[in-house]
Design a protein around this motif. Structure first.
Motif, PDB file in Angstrom:
ATOM      1  N   VAL A   1       0.835  -1.210   0.000  1.00 20.96           N
ATOM      2  CA  VAL A   1       0.000   0.000   0.000  1.00 20.96           C
ATOM      3  C   VAL A   1       0.867   1.255   0.000  1.00 20.96           C
ATOM      4  O   VAL A   1       0.613   2.192  -0.772  1.00 20.96           O
ATOM      5  N   LEU A   2       1.894   1.284   0.819  1.00 18.67           N
ATOM      6  CA  LEU A   2       2.768   2.464   0.851  1.00 18.67           C
ATOM      7  C   LEU A   2       3.486   2.649  -0.479  1.00 18.67           C
ATOM      8  O   LEU A   2       3.639   3.774  -0.962  1.00 18.67           O
ATOM      9  N   GLY A   3       3.919   1.550  -1.102  1.00 13.80           N
ATOM     10  CA  GLY A   3       4.563   1.633  -2.404  1.00 13.80           C
ATOM     11  C   GLY A   3       3.612   2.152  -3.467  1.00 13.80           C
ATOM     12  O   GLY A   3       3.981   2.972  -4.319  1.00 13.80           O
ATOM     13  N   ALA A   4       2.371   1.685  -3.438  1.00 18.46           N
ATOM     14  CA  ALA A   4       1.376   2.155  -4.403  1.00 18.46           C
ATOM     15  C   ALA A   4       1.107   3.648  -4.215  1.00 18.46           C
ATOM     16  O   ALA A   4       1.021   4.401  -5.194  1.00 18.46           O
ATOM     17  N   ARG A   5       0.990   4.060  -2.978  1.00 19.57           N
ATOM     18  CA  ARG A   5       0.747   5.484  -2.700  1.00 19.57           C
ATOM     19  C   ARG A   5       1.923   6.348  -3.157  1.00 19.57           C
ATOM     20  O   ARG A   5       1.741   7.507  -3.540  1.00 19.57           O
ATOM     21  N   ASP A   6       3.109   5.759  -3.102  1.00 21.49           N
ATOM     22  CA  ASP A   6       4.333   6.484  -3.446  1.00 21.49           C
ATOM     23  C   ASP A   6       4.632   6.458  -4.945  1.00 21.49           C
ATOM     24  O   ASP A   6       5.621   7.020  -5.392  1.00 21.49           O
ATOM     25  N   GLY A   7       3.793   5.763  -5.725  1.00 15.52           N
ATOM     26  CA  GLY A   7       3.985   5.717  -7.167  1.00 15.52           C
ATOM     27  C   GLY A   7       4.911   4.608  -7.640  1.00 15.52           C
ATOM     28  O   GLY A   7       5.278   4.559  -8.811  1.00 15.52           O
ATOM     29  N   GLU A   8       5.286   3.706  -6.755  1.00 19.45           N
ATOM     30  CA  GLU A   8       6.233   2.647  -7.090  1.00 19.45           C
ATOM     31  C   GLU A   8       5.751   1.766  -8.233  1.00 19.45           C
ATOM     32  O   GLU A   8       6.551   1.211  -8.988  1.00 19.45           O
ATOM     33  N   PHE A   9       4.446   1.632  -8.409  1.00 13.47           N
ATOM     34  CA  PHE A   9       3.898   0.731  -9.419  1.00 13.47           C
ATOM     35  C   PHE A   9       3.265   1.460 -10.593  1.00 13.47           C
ATOM     36  O   PHE A   9       2.577   0.847 -11.404  1.00 13.47           O
ATOM     37  N   ASP A  10       3.497   2.763 -10.699  1.00 14.56           N
ATOM     38  CA  ASP A  10       2.943   3.531 -11.803  1.00 14.56           C
ATOM     39  C   ASP A  10       3.507   3.008 -13.127  1.00 14.56           C
ATOM     40  O   ASP A  10       4.693   2.670 -13.227  1.00 14.56           O
ATOM     41  N   LEU A  11       2.650   2.945 -14.131  1.00  9.92           N
ATOM     42  CA  LEU A  11       3.073   2.484 -15.441  1.00  9.92           C
ATOM     43  C   LEU A  11       3.915   3.559 -16.117  1.00  9.92           C
ATOM     44  O   LEU A  11       3.615   4.752 -16.034  1.00  9.92           O
ATOM     45  N   GLN A  12       4.934   3.106 -16.822  1.00  3.63           N
ATOM     46  CA  GLN A  12       5.763   4.026 -17.597  1.00  3.63           C
ATOM     47  C   GLN A  12       5.079   4.274 -18.937  1.00  3.63           C
ATOM     48  O   GLN A  12       4.585   3.357 -19.564  1.00  3.63           O
ATOM     49  N   ARG A  13       5.059   5.492 -19.367  1.00  2.00           N
ATOM     50  CA  ARG A  13       4.410   5.812 -20.651  1.00  2.00           C
ATOM     51  C   ARG A  13       5.426   5.960 -21.737  1.00  2.00           C
ATOM     52  O   ARG A  13       6.496   6.282 -21.629  1.00  2.00           O
TER      53      ARG A  13
END
Length: 76
Positions: free
Chosen positions: A64-76
């Motif tokens: 959850v903390l990683g998701a909130r921090d953008g760790e799993f954001d997709l690269q465009r």
């Protein structure tokens, strides 16, 4: 409790009466989660409910903390 013992406990836990939740909406396929004892969480895909992943409180918190921090954001 060691990490191995905690995982053993978690996967031995009876979750047949778990209350599954999903994000609002009417999508046929969705991720569902259930909050378990000791802060643990179970996760499954609504179209394949027999396959359940289980996470300790520490693992879930890290996700959850990683998701909130953008760790799993997709690269465009």
């Amino acid at each position: 409790m060691s990490a191995a013992a905690e995982k053993e406990w978690l996967y031995a836990l009876d979750i047949s009466d778990a209350t599954w939740q999903r994000a609002p909406g009417d999508a046929e396929e969705a991720v569902e989660i259930a909050f378990l004892e000791r802060g643990a969480v179970a996760m499954r895909n609504s179209t394949d409910p027999d396959v359940v992943l289980r996470y300790t409180e520490g693992e879930w918190r890290a996700f959850v903390l990683g998701a909130r921090d953008g760790e799993f954001d997709l690269q465009r």
